[in-house]
Design an enzyme around this catalytic site. Structure first.
Site, short mmCIF file in Angstrom:
data_model
loop_
_atom_site.label_atom_id
_atom_site.label_comp_id
_atom_site.label_asym_id
_atom_site.label_seq_id
_atom_site.Cartn_x
_atom_site.Cartn_y
_atom_site.Cartn_z
N LYS A 254 0.92 -0.97 -0.17
CA LYS A 254 0.08 -0.28 -0.23
C LYS A 254 1.21 0.79 0.12
O LYS A 254 0.61 2.46 -0.85
CB LYS A 254 -1.17 0.27 0.84
CG LYS A 254 -1.57 1.22 1.25
CD LYS A 254 -2.54 1.20 3.02
CE LYS A 254 -1.52 1.90 4.08
NZ LYS A 254 -1.03 2.89 4.02
N ASN A 255 1.94 1.37 0.82
CA ASN A 255 2.76 2.24 0.98
C ASN A 255 3.61 2.41 0.11
O ASN A 255 4.10 3.86 -0.15
CB ASN A 255 3.62 2.48 2.41
CG ASN A 255 2.27 2.94 3.84
OD1 ASN A 255 0.96 2.85 2.89
ND2 ASN A 255 3.24 2.28 4.56
N ARG B 150 -4.63 10.95 4.36
CA ARG B 150 -3.21 11.46 4.32
C ARG B 150 -2.37 11.60 3.37
O ARG B 150 -1.61 12.83 2.49
CB ARG B 150 -2.44 11.28 4.90
CG ARG B 150 -2.83 11.68 6.74
CD ARG B 150 -1.78 11.52 7.60
NE ARG B 150 -0.60 12.33 7.20
CZ ARG B 150 -0.33 13.01 7.47
NH1 ARG B 150 -0.92 14.11 7.45
NH2 ARG B 150 1.23 13.50 6.97
N CYS C 275 -4.50 12.93 13.00
CA CYS C 275 -5.04 11.37 13.10
C CYS C 275 -4.67 10.63 13.87
O CYS C 275 -4.23 11.78 15.32
CB CYS C 275 -4.99 11.12 11.87
SG CYS C 275 -2.90 10.06 11.69
N ARG D 228 0.25 15.11 12.80
CA ARG D 228 0.93 14.23 11.10
C ARG D 228 1.52 16.16 10.96
O ARG D 228 0.55 16.08 9.47
CB ARG D 228 -0.17 13.16 10.05
CG ARG D 228 -0.16 12.56 11.02
CD ARG D 228 0.48 11.54 11.46
NE ARG D 228 1.63 10.97 9.92
CZ ARG D 228 0.35 10.12 9.96
NH1 ARG D 228 -0.06 9.61 9.95
NH2 ARG D 228 1.24 9.49 8.79
N ASP E 182 4.51 0.89 11.76
CA ASP E 182 3.67 -0.29 11.44
C ASP E 182 3.32 -1.15 12.56
O ASP E 182 2.31 -1.78 11.46
CB ASP E 182 3.35 0.29 10.25
CG ASP E 182 2.99 2.29 9.52
OD1 ASP E 182 3.64 1.86 8.51
OD2 ASP E 182 2.82 2.89 10.15
N VAL F 223 9.01 7.12 16.30
CA VAL F 223 8.27 7.01 15.22
C VAL F 223 7.65 8.52 15.43
O VAL F 223 6.73 9.92 15.21
CB VAL F 223 8.53 6.84 14.10
CG1 VAL F 223 7.65 7.79 12.27
CG2 VAL F 223 9.61 6.14 13.69
N ARG G 221 -8.59 0.06 4.86
CA ARG G 221 -7.86 0.46 3.98
C ARG G 221 -6.71 0.16 3.78
O ARG G 221 -6.16 0.87 2.66
CB ARG G 221 -7.62 2.10 4.89
CG ARG G 221 -9.26 2.48 4.94
CD ARG G 221 -8.77 4.48 5.60
NE ARG G 221 -8.30 4.56 5.21
CZ ARG G 221 -6.88 5.03 5.94
NH1 ARG G 221 -6.80 5.33 7.74
NH2 ARG G 221 -6.73 6.00 5.39
C1 EPZ Z 1 3.91 6.70 6.39
O1 EPZ Z 1 3.75 8.18 6.32
C2 EPZ Z 1 3.26 5.43 6.01
N1 EPZ Z 1 2.00 5.89 4.89
C3 EPZ Z 1 2.91 5.40 7.25
O2 EPZ Z 1 1.72 3.99 7.49
C4 EPZ Z 1 4.29 5.06 8.31
O3 EPZ Z 1 3.70 5.25 9.37
C5 EPZ Z 1 5.15 6.61 8.15
O4 EPZ Z 1 5.50 7.08 7.51
C6 EPZ Z 1 6.24 6.44 8.62
O5 EPZ Z 1 6.83 4.86 8.19
C7 EPZ Z 1 2.26 6.10 4.08
O6 EPZ Z 1 3.00 6.13 3.80
C8 EPZ Z 1 0.99 6.62 3.05
P1 EPZ Z 1 6.15 10.36 7.51
P2 EPZ Z 1 4.43 9.61 6.33
O7 EPZ Z 1 6.36 11.35 7.40
O8 EPZ Z 1 5.46 9.52 4.87
C9 EPZ Z 1 7.20 13.33 11.21
C10 EPZ Z 1 0.11 2.75 8.09
O9 EPZ Z 1 -0.34 2.24 9.00
N2 EPZ Z 1 7.12 14.60 10.26
O10 EPZ Z 1 8.00 9.33 7.30
O11 EPZ Z 1 3.32 10.40 6.56
C11 EPZ Z 1 5.98 12.61 11.75
O12 EPZ Z 1 5.34 13.19 12.62
C12 EPZ Z 1 0.87 4.32 7.83
O13 EPZ Z 1 0.04 2.66 7.06
C13 EPZ Z 1 7.56 15.72 10.07
O14 EPZ Z 1 7.35 16.09 11.45
O15 EPZ Z 1 5.15 9.74 7.97
C14 EPZ Z 1 6.59 11.93 12.24
O16 EPZ Z 1 5.95 11.61 13.37
C15 EPZ Z 1 0.35 5.02 9.29
N3 EPZ Z 1 7.13 17.13 9.36
C16 EPZ Z 1 7.84 11.10 11.80
O17 EPZ Z 1 8.12 12.62 10.84
C17 EPZ Z 1 6.72 16.17 8.07
O18 EPZ Z 1 6.66 16.91 7.46
C18 EPZ Z 1 7.42 10.69 10.04
O19 EPZ Z 1 6.64 10.84 9.43
C19 EPZ Z 1 6.56 15.58 7.55
C20 EPZ Z 1 6.99 14.35 8.96
#
Ligand code: EPZ
Length: 482
Positions: A22-23, A93, A117, A122, A315, A337, A407
């Site tokens: 999915k991701n 998202r 969320c 996020r 995850d 994370v 989802r």
């Molecule tokens: C991806 O989300 C995945 N989603 C998430 O999977 C996964 O949990 C996450 O990466 C971490 O591995 C998809 O790929 C669609 P991040 P993403 O930006 O890209 C902070 C699932 O269950 N951050 O890597 O949105 C953020 O708050 C989902 O399949 C900032 O501070 O995650 C988090 O603490 C849930 N500023 C950390 O970084 C930003 O601009 C990692 O978030 C972006 C992120």
């Protein structure tokens, strides 16, 4: 709305294939918008999120069609629109992944801010930082990111944040930089296999990206990207979920079409817990590889920490917590994370495990057997964790709000049933509540002493009432994540 009734106690056995990731699918579909001509993606899972992304791309002038053989064909037919509407983005998202492709290809974007969320804050500040560095003028207005750029130009970008890098942020900036004028370097880029998959797709489409899978990317901008055929990688989170399903039921399961090298940290952690994990044909293509999971000895309580790749994925944190909830002894689960990603903890506590939260950790006192209960799913991975707990629990467990599961997991209940599990999907209506979890005729709410009488009979009254009268309250209502 549906719910699951899971009857616990069956040892899972047999073999099952892992679906596409999915991701990886979601950012890949968005990246296709940056390409001329048609893109064909194979092994794209049949998920609610994929349908939502198809709608988002459809609203941005893309034709997205699924062939009878499952291949997804994507082609831009109208480049006039650049608005990704709140109604669609709030549902998922990952639709924020259209920001980079829109800016790179159409020079403007108006994308609803995804908002928070259940798994925690996020923000997308790193996405915006990277795109501004490439020369985009960006402002946020009434909940929308409004961005425009004449022509993006190469830049040196640091994408590290308080919790490490950003997965979809790296994808967004990578696509934009691929069509920018000049060379871009990204430091502290995400190294997740899904980012590498998107990068490999872009390179096949004509991009020049070096360093994929490392925190340092060099991207030499090109004039054009052309649609290609691409096979999405297997879903490592689904694979880890199925491996834990085998372990939590003391089963013997073989996973096929899997990339064990994408989940090394999970495999190592399961081995540390005492689970036997055997890899077959590790040097062959994914289609030929398999992983067999068996339990041949008592399991051990351990600590585990979710980290950016190559660490244990956040995850998989909830699913590992369900496993450790069934292992007597103290285990500490920490999430570096998403430090607040513990909505599943209070639901697992309803199944009889003692859990205490301490900032970004949960301290579990595992039990030899969970008891079935009525629990509520709050997000995608929490719902998977509750299904796993239900498979190991005594009696029946009802998991409500399983729309979260649909989802991100393709046919999870069918796969579990094929391995011998008892999982039934029913409408979430009072008459469908199993008798084992019905304490009254469902009409009137039971008084506290009636509850105790129904559950335990007189000898219980004394000890419990002193300790935790207020603990018998239903958990609160959360709203969506991905
Ligand atoms: C991806 O989300 C995945 N989603 C998430 O999977 C996964 O949990 C996450 O990466 C971490 O591995 C998809 O790929 C669609 P991040 P993403 O930006 O890209 C902070 C699932 O269950 N951050 O890597 O949105 C953020 O708050 C989902 O399949 C900032 O501070 O995650 C988090 O603490 C849930 N500023 C950390 O970084 C930003 O601009 C990692 O978030 C972006 C992120």
């Amino acid at each position: 709305m549906d719910m699951f009734i899971v009857r616990g106690g069956e040892r899972l056995s047999g073999s099952v294939s892992v679906s596409g990731a999915k991701n990886s699918a979601l950012p890949l579909m968005a990246a296709a918008m940056a390409c001329e001509g048609e893109t064909t993606l194979y092994s794209i899972p049949d998920l609610v999120d994929v349908k939502t992304q198809s709608q988002v791309l459809g609203s941005l002038g893309m034709d997205v069609n699924r062939d009878p053989d499952g291949a997804l064909r994507l082609k831009t037919v109208d480049e006039t629109s650049c608005i990704a509407d709140y109604e669609l983005v709030r549902r998922m998202r990952a639709s924020v992944c259209v920001l980079g492709p829109l800016l790179a290809k159409r020079r403007m974007a108006c994308v609803s801010l995804p908002g928070g969320c259940n798994i925690g804050d996020r923000p997308i500040d790193l996405h915006l930082k990277g795109l501004s560095a490439l020369g985009a003028q960006i402002r946020v207005d009434r909940g929308y990111v409004i961005a425009r750029a004449d022509r993006l130009r190469g830049a040196n970008i640091f994408l590290g944040g308080a919790f490490g890098s950003t997965v979809t942020g790296t994808c967004n900036v990578m696509v934009a930089a691929a069509l920018a004028k000049g060379t871009t370097t990204i430091e502290s880029a995400a190294c997740e296999p899904e980012v590498v998959d998107v990068g490999n797709f872009l390179n096949a489409a004509g991009a020049k990206i070096d360093g994929l899978g490392t925190p340092f990317l060099t991207i030499e901008g090109v004039e054009q990207l052309n649609g290609v055929k691409h096979e999405v990688i297997p879903d490592r989170i689904e694979a880890a979920t199925l491996m834990i399903a085998a372990a939590i039921t003391g089963g013997d399961v073989c996973l096929k079409e899997v990339r064990p090298d994408h989940i090394t940290a999970v495999i190592e952690k399961l081995r540390e817990i005492g689970v036997t994990v055997q890899l077959a044909f590790p040097d062959q293509p994914a289609k030929k590889q398999s992983v067999t999971v068996r339990v041949t000895q008592p399991l051990r309580s351990v600590d585990c920490i979710a980290l950016p790749y190559p660490g244990i994925p956040t995850d998989v944190q909830a699913q590992l917590m369900s496993l450790l909830a069934c292992v007597p002894g103290i285990s500490i689960v920490t999430d570096k994370v998403f430090p607040d990603r513990f909505m599943h903890a209070s639901e697992l506590a309803r199944m009889g495990v003692n859990i205490r939260r301490e900032s970004a950790s949960a301290i579990l006192n595992g039990v030899s057997r969970l008891s079935g209960a009525c629990v509520m799913a709050s997000d995608l991975r929490a719902s998977a964790a509750l299904v796993l707990a239900g498979l190991a629990a005594e009696g029946e467990t009802v998991i409500r709000r399983i729309y979260h599961l649909d989802r991100g997991y393709e046919c999870l209940e069918e796969k579990l049933i094929s391995l011998g599990a008892h999982v039934e999907r029913v409408r979430d209506e009072p008459q469908n509540m199993p008798d084992s979890l019905k304490l009254t005729d469902g009409e009137s709410r039971p008084s506290y002493s009636e509850l105790l009488d129904a559950l335990t009979g007189p000898h219980w009254n004394q000890s419990v009432s002193q300790q935790n009268t207020e603990s018998v309250t239903a958990s609160q209502d959360p709203a969506d994540e991905d």
